[in-house]
Design a protein around this motif. Structure first.
Motif, PDB file in Angstrom:
ATOM      1  N   ASN A 158     -40.515-110.007   6.595  1.00 51.24           N
ATOM      2  CA  ASN A 158     -39.348-109.817   7.505  1.00 51.24           C
ATOM      3  C   ASN A 158     -38.586-111.088   7.944  1.00 51.24           C
ATOM      4  OD1 ASN A 158     -38.401-107.703   9.423  1.00 51.24           O
ATOM      5  ND2 ASN A 158     -38.717-109.348  10.731  1.00 51.24           N
ATOM      6  N   PHE A 162     -35.777-110.472   4.784  1.00 53.17           N
ATOM      7  CA  PHE A 162     -34.889-109.301   5.287  1.00 53.17           C
ATOM      8  C   PHE A 162     -33.910-109.696   6.401  1.00 53.17           C
ATOM      9  CE2 PHE A 162     -38.569-106.699   3.823  1.00 53.17           C
ATOM     10  CZ  PHE A 162     -37.758-106.068   2.858  1.00 53.17           C
ATOM     11  N   ALA A 189     -41.946-104.700  13.025  1.00 57.19           N
ATOM     12  CA  ALA A 189     -42.477-104.793  11.905  1.00 57.19           C
ATOM     13  C   ALA A 189     -44.114-104.990  11.720  1.00 57.19           C
ATOM     14  CB  ALA A 189     -41.874-105.675  10.993  1.00 57.19           C
ATOM     15  N   ILE A 336     -39.809-100.993   7.896  1.00 56.19           N
ATOM     16  CA  ILE A 336     -40.499-101.755   6.866  1.00 56.19           C
ATOM     17  C   ILE A 336     -42.097-102.209   7.085  1.00 56.19           C
ATOM     18  CG2 ILE A 336     -40.432-104.478   6.390  1.00 56.19           C
ATOM     19  CD1 ILE A 336     -37.371-104.491   6.907  1.00 56.19           C
TER      20      ILE A 336
END
Length: 374
Positions: A158, A162, A189, A336
Motif C-alpha cells: 500500500n 499504490f 488496508a 486492497i
C-alpha cells in the motif's frame, strides 16, 4: 542441513531482538512525550483556497505567504491550521481533523467520546503489529509471526506501490495533508486486511458457518481439525506427529483376552477399553462435524470473530471522522486489504501450513526455540 552446534541458538537471538525492540519502544514513547505539541502543529497560508493549501513554518513566517492573497485580496498571513496536531511525530495519527482548516471553530472535539475512540482505533493497527512482534520474539510461536507478515505485506504494497502510483492528497482538514498521500488508506488496508485474514482462518472449512452451512464435502465430514494460525486442516497420515493431542498414543489400550481361541464355541472378538468407551462408529480423532460439536464449541469461533470485528472494523470509519481520509480512500484501502490477505491466506498459508507445522518440530525448530506441541 543440521542447525549449527554452538552455545548461541535462535532462542538467544530472539531474546536479543526482543530487548532491542523494547528499548526502541521506550525511546519512541519518551521522545514523543517530551516533544512539545507546538512542534507538531500545522501552519498554512491564509488564502482560503480549499483546493490547494500552502504550508508555512510558523506564525512569524511572512516570506512564504508574501506572494499569496487572502479571501479579501490582501497579502496572506501564516496561520495555525484548525486540524489540531499529530499524536506522535513518528506515526500518522491526528488528534483532531477539521472540515475547514482556515476556520478555528471547525475542528472536531479532542475530548468527545467519539474523538477519543477514533484516536484509539487509529493506534490499533500499530498496536497489534507491536503485540504480534513482541509475542513472537518472547515465545517463539510462529502464529503471531504469520499475522505480522500479513500486516507487513499489506503495508509495504500500500505505502510503497499504490500510494506512489495514485498520489492523491488527503482531505485539506487533515494534519497529515503535507506529510503523506491519502489514496489508498493504509489504516483501512491493514485493519480490514487483518480482519479478513483472521476470519478466513476461523471459517474456511469450518463445520458450522451458519445453520450447518460449511465448505466441507459430505464425504469429508469429521476429518478436519482447527489449528491456531493455520485454520481448519484436513487430517492426513502422519498427523499423530503434528497433532499429538489427537493421537491414539495418548490413550492406554488394554486388550482383553480370556484365553479362548478363535473357532471355539465361546469365542468372541477381543475388545479394548477404547472400544468400550467409544461405542459410536465415529473416528477417535477429534471430530469437526457440526452435528456432534457441543454448543460452546460450535459457536466458539463466532465469538472470536465478533471480537475481531469490534477491534478492527471501526478503524476505517475513525479515519474519515478525523478527516484524515476521504471515503473513497478508505474503500480503496479496504479492498486492497481484502484482496491481499485472501490471496496470502488461500495461496500461501493453506499451501504451506502443514510443511511449517512439521518444520516447527524439526531440529531447526528446536534450535530456534519454537514451542513443541504436546
Amino acid at each position: 542441513m543440521s542447525p549449527p552446534k554452538c552455545p548461541i541458538t535462535g532462542r538467544h537471538i530472539r531474546w536479543l531482538l526482543l530487548a532491542a525492540v523494547i528499548s526502541y519502544f521506550i525511546y519512541f514513547l519518551v521522545d514523543g512525550l517530551m516533544e512539545p505539541p507546538s512542534s507538531r502543529t500545522v501552519f498554512i497560508c491564509d488564502t482560503g483556497n480549499e483546493l490547494e493549501m500552502t504550508q508555512c513554518s510558523s506564525l512569524e513566517d511572512a516570506a512564504t505567504c508574501a506572494d499569496l492573497k487572502d479571501a479579501n485580496g490582501n497579502v496572506a498571513s501564516c496561520i495555525e491550521s484548525s486540524c489540531g496536531f499529530r499524536l506522535f511525530p513518528h506515526i500518522d495519527i491526528s488528534i483532531a481533523g477539521t472540515s475547514d482548516p482556515y476556520d478555528a471553530t471547525a475542528a472536531t472535539s479532542t475530548t468527545s467520546f467519539v474523538s477519543v475512540m477514533s484516536v484509539f482505533y487509529g493506534i490499533v493497527p500499530y498496536l497489534m503489529g507491536f503485540v504480534y512482534l513482541i509475542s513472537f520474539l518472547a515465545s517463539g510461536n510462529l502464529i503471531p509471526l504469520t499475522r505480522l507478515v500479513v500486516l507487513g505485506v499489506i503495508a509495504m504494497m500500500n505505502e510503497g506501490i499504490f500510494k506512489n502510483l495514485v498520489k492523491q492528497h488527503r482531505p485539506e482538514g487533515s494534519c497529515l495533508y503535507f506529510s503523506s498521500f491519502g489514496m489508498p488508506s493504509g489504516h483501512a488496508a491493514t485493519s480490514i486486511g487483518l480482519l479478513t485474514y483472521l476470519l478466513l482462518e476461523l471459517f474456511v472449512y469450518h463445520p458450522n458457518l451458519l445453520c450447518g452451512l460449511t465448505c466441507q464435502k459430505r464425504e469429508q465430514r469429521n476429518v478436519y481439525s482447527f489449528q491456531w494460525g493455520y485454520g481448519w486442516q484436513k487430517q492426513q497420515d502422519g498427523d499423530d506427529e503434528l497433532h499429538p493431542t489427537a493421537s491414539a498414543d495418548n490413550a492406554v489400550i488394554d486388550i482383553k483376552d480370556d484365553g479362548v481361541q478363535e473357532g471355539d464355541a465361546n469365542w468372541t472378538k477381543p475388545t479394548t477399553d477404547i472400544e468400550e468407551i467409544n461405542t459410536s462408529p465415529e473416528p477417535l480423532l477429534p471430530t469437526a462435524s457440526s452435528q456432534m460439536l457441543p454448543v460452546e464449541v460450535k459457536w466458539r469461533y463466532h465469538v472470536y470473530a465478533l471480537g475481531y470485528f469490534i477491534l478492527l472494523l471501526p478503524v476505517p470509519f475513525s479515519r474519515v471522522y478525523l478527516h484524515d481520509h476521504f471515503r473513497n480512500q478508505v474503500l480503496a484501502g479496504s479492498f486492497i486489504g481484502i484482496v491481499v490477505s485472501t490471496v496470502w491466506y488461500m495461496g500461501i498459508v493453506r499451501t504451506c501450513s502443514r510443511r511449517v507445522m512439521g518444520w516447527e518440530r524439526s531440529e531447526w525448530g528446536k534450535w530456534c526455540g519454537f514451542p513443541t506441541k504436546g
